[in-house]
Scaffold this motif. Structure first.
Motif, short mmCIF file in Angstrom:
data_model
loop_
_atom_site.label_atom_id
_atom_site.label_comp_id
_atom_site.label_asym_id
_atom_site.label_seq_id
_atom_site.Cartn_x
_atom_site.Cartn_y
_atom_site.Cartn_z
N GLU A 289 0.84 -1.21 0.00
CA GLU A 289 0.00 0.00 0.00
C GLU A 289 0.87 1.26 0.00
OE1 GLU A 289 -0.37 -2.63 2.17
OE2 GLU A 289 -1.98 -3.45 0.93
N GLN A 290 1.93 1.23 0.82
CA GLN A 290 2.84 2.40 0.87
C GLN A 290 3.55 2.59 -0.47
OE1 GLN A 290 5.08 0.96 4.24
NE2 GLN A 290 4.19 2.47 5.61
N ILE A 291 3.94 1.48 -1.08
CA ILE A 291 4.65 1.56 -2.37
C ILE A 291 3.71 2.12 -3.43
CG2 ILE A 291 5.74 0.18 -4.20
CD1 ILE A 291 6.60 -1.78 -1.86
N LEU A 292 2.49 1.60 -3.46
CA LEU A 292 1.53 2.03 -4.49
C LEU A 292 1.14 3.50 -4.33
CD1 LEU A 292 -0.74 -1.16 -4.63
CD2 LEU A 292 0.69 -0.26 -6.48
N ALA A 293 1.31 4.05 -3.13
CA ALA A 293 0.94 5.45 -2.89
C ALA A 293 1.99 6.42 -3.45
CB ALA A 293 0.74 5.69 -1.40
N ILE A 294 3.16 5.90 -3.82
CA ILE A 294 4.23 6.76 -4.38
C ILE A 294 4.09 6.74 -5.91
CG2 ILE A 294 6.74 6.99 -4.63
CD1 ILE A 294 6.97 5.60 -1.88
N SER A 295 4.27 7.90 -6.54
CA SER A 295 4.11 7.95 -8.01
C SER A 295 5.14 7.06 -8.68
CB SER A 295 4.32 9.37 -8.53
OG SER A 295 3.44 10.21 -7.91
N LEU B 134 6.33 2.30 -14.60
CA LEU B 134 5.19 1.39 -14.77
C LEU B 134 3.88 2.15 -14.62
CD1 LEU B 134 6.31 -1.78 -12.75
CD2 LEU B 134 6.83 -1.11 -15.09
N THR B 135 2.82 1.56 -15.14
CA THR B 135 1.50 2.14 -14.88
C THR B 135 1.03 1.61 -13.53
OG1 THR B 135 0.28 0.31 -15.85
CG2 THR B 135 0.96 2.09 -17.36
N GLN B 136 0.06 2.31 -12.95
CA GLN B 136 -0.47 1.86 -11.67
C GLN B 136 -1.09 0.47 -11.80
OE1 GLN B 136 0.49 3.41 -9.22
NE2 GLN B 136 -0.89 3.18 -7.48
N SER B 137 -1.71 0.19 -12.94
CA SER B 137 -2.35 -1.14 -13.05
C SER B 137 -1.29 -2.23 -13.21
CB SER B 137 -3.40 -1.17 -14.16
OG SER B 137 -2.82 -0.84 -15.37
N PHE C 203 1.40 -7.01 -7.52
CA PHE C 203 1.07 -7.36 -6.13
C PHE C 203 -0.05 -8.39 -6.07
CE2 PHE C 203 3.20 -3.24 -5.27
CZ PHE C 203 4.22 -3.76 -4.47
N SER C 204 -0.94 -8.35 -7.03
CA SER C 204 -2.06 -9.30 -7.01
C SER C 204 -1.63 -10.69 -7.51
CB SER C 204 -3.18 -8.70 -7.86
OG SER C 204 -4.05 -9.67 -8.30
N ASP D 37 9.48 0.79 -8.80
CA ASP D 37 8.01 0.93 -8.78
C ASP D 37 7.33 -0.23 -8.05
OD1 ASP D 37 8.16 3.29 -10.15
OD2 ASP D 37 7.73 2.42 -12.12
N LEU D 38 8.09 -1.30 -7.81
CA LEU D 38 7.51 -2.50 -7.18
C LEU D 38 8.02 -2.74 -5.76
CD1 LEU D 38 7.62 -4.89 -10.27
CD2 LEU D 38 5.72 -3.45 -9.48
#
Ligand SMILES: O=C(O)CCC(=O)C(=O)O
Ligand SMILES: [Fe+2]
Length: 307
Positions: free
Chosen positions: A4-10, A14-17, A23-24, A104-105
């Motif tokens: 969650e913390q990683i995904l909150a950083i721009s 990579l794209t957000q998806s 992660f999924s 990004d990951l």
């Protein structure tokens, strides 16, 4: 850092998806993200390493050789730690877009653990059995991932990396010891029988593609009986806040080097327990030797192969 913390950083590249898919599902394939200039340099450096191997007749700390390797017809399984044996492999790890995709990951602070160049030589390059990586080198959290670069096109016939989607979520981790308590470095048939292997995804792609799989993701790769080799350049990188807590017998020169961002002030601890490898302070046997059940003493002589 948590996902969650990683995904909150721009993100940087990579794209957000794409990040959410990693992660999924526990892996992601980035087709042809590495430019031709890097691929040419990596191919040339790989050729130089193959040339050097012609003078070697027995596996050593750098070259893991197939039994029928000959000076006039080299057959390599692996170059261990290419990042410390040719400057191009370290330059690529520090200066290309590859570590940016990793940032990004795992978060902006990225640390190096080890590298390897797995060949899977044409006409007989060996299978890698289903396994996950983290119990070869447990860390305080599960951020470590391995990024593979295809330096030539890789289709189904070349023995691409295969992953089991969402297997990183299996808890607790499955054993990689046999019933007698010997480390085998791969999953037992009875555990495999519980997995739906028909869901395996084979990551084929053109030269310049990256495979990224999490350290808990179950993966393997089939034999290569085709006329084309499948060199796959692999780097294991981690969040800077992940710290290994078992012996790393291969002692890579760049182990723990920060390649993006900064050093961590605190370790991040994931509470989920990790399966521990044998005590390798006295030496290490490569995944190939282990899985192909080579004579243990001979395999110890071929130190060097990384995990
Ligand atoms: O070379 C491959 O296909 C995979 C190798 C691998 O998973 C490993 O060395 O841990
Ligand atoms: Fe692996």
């Amino acid at each position: 850092m948590t996902p969650e913390q990683i995904l909150a950083i721009s993100p940087r590249v990579l794209t957000q998806s794409q990040r959410e898919a990693y992660f999924s599902d526990g892996y992601i394939l980035l087709e042809k993200i590495i430019g031709d200039e890097w691929i040419k340099k990596l191919r040339d450096a790989t050729e130089e390493m193959i040339e050097r191997s012609r003078k070697v007749s027995k596996s050593d700390t750098i070259f893991d050789l197939e039994p029928d390797h000959r000076p006039d017809a080299p057959r390599l399984r692996r170059v261990s730690n290419p990042a410390e044996h040719h400057p191009v492999f370290w330059d690529y790890c520090t200066k290309s877009v590859m570590p940016d995709a990793v940032a990004d990951l795992v978060g902006p602070d990225v640390k190096f653990h080890h590298s390897k160049l797995n060949f899977k030589w044409k006409k007989g390059g060996e299978e890698v059995k289903w396994h996950y990586d983290i119990s070869f080198w447990p860390h305080t959290n599960y951020s470590p991932l391995t990024v593979g670069t295809y330096i030539y096109d890789c289709g189904m016939e070349q023995g691409p990396l295969g992953v089991i989607p969402k297997s990183q979520l299996i808890e607790p981790l499955l054993t990689q010891y046999d019933d007698q308590g010997n480390w085998v470095g791969c999953l037992a048939d009875r555990d495999l029988a519980k997995l739906d292997l028909s869901k395996a995804v084979y990551l084929t792609g053109p030269a310049g593609s990256l495979t990224l799989h999490n350290c808990r993701t179950i993966h393997g790769s089939p034999r290569n009986d085709s006329d084309l080799g499948r060199p796959l350049l692999l780097y294991t990188l981690t969040s800077a806040d992940a710290f290994p807590y078992t012996v790393n017998p291969i002692k890579p020169k760049h182990d723990q080097a920060i390649i993006r961002g900064k050093r961590a002030a605190f370790a991040h601890h994931d509470p989920r327990p990790c399966l521990i490898p044998p005590d390798w302070s006295g030496g290490y046997t490569s995944i190939f030797s282990l899985q192909q059940k080579e004579d243990a003493a001979a395999a110890r002589g071929q130190t060097g192969a990384t995990m």
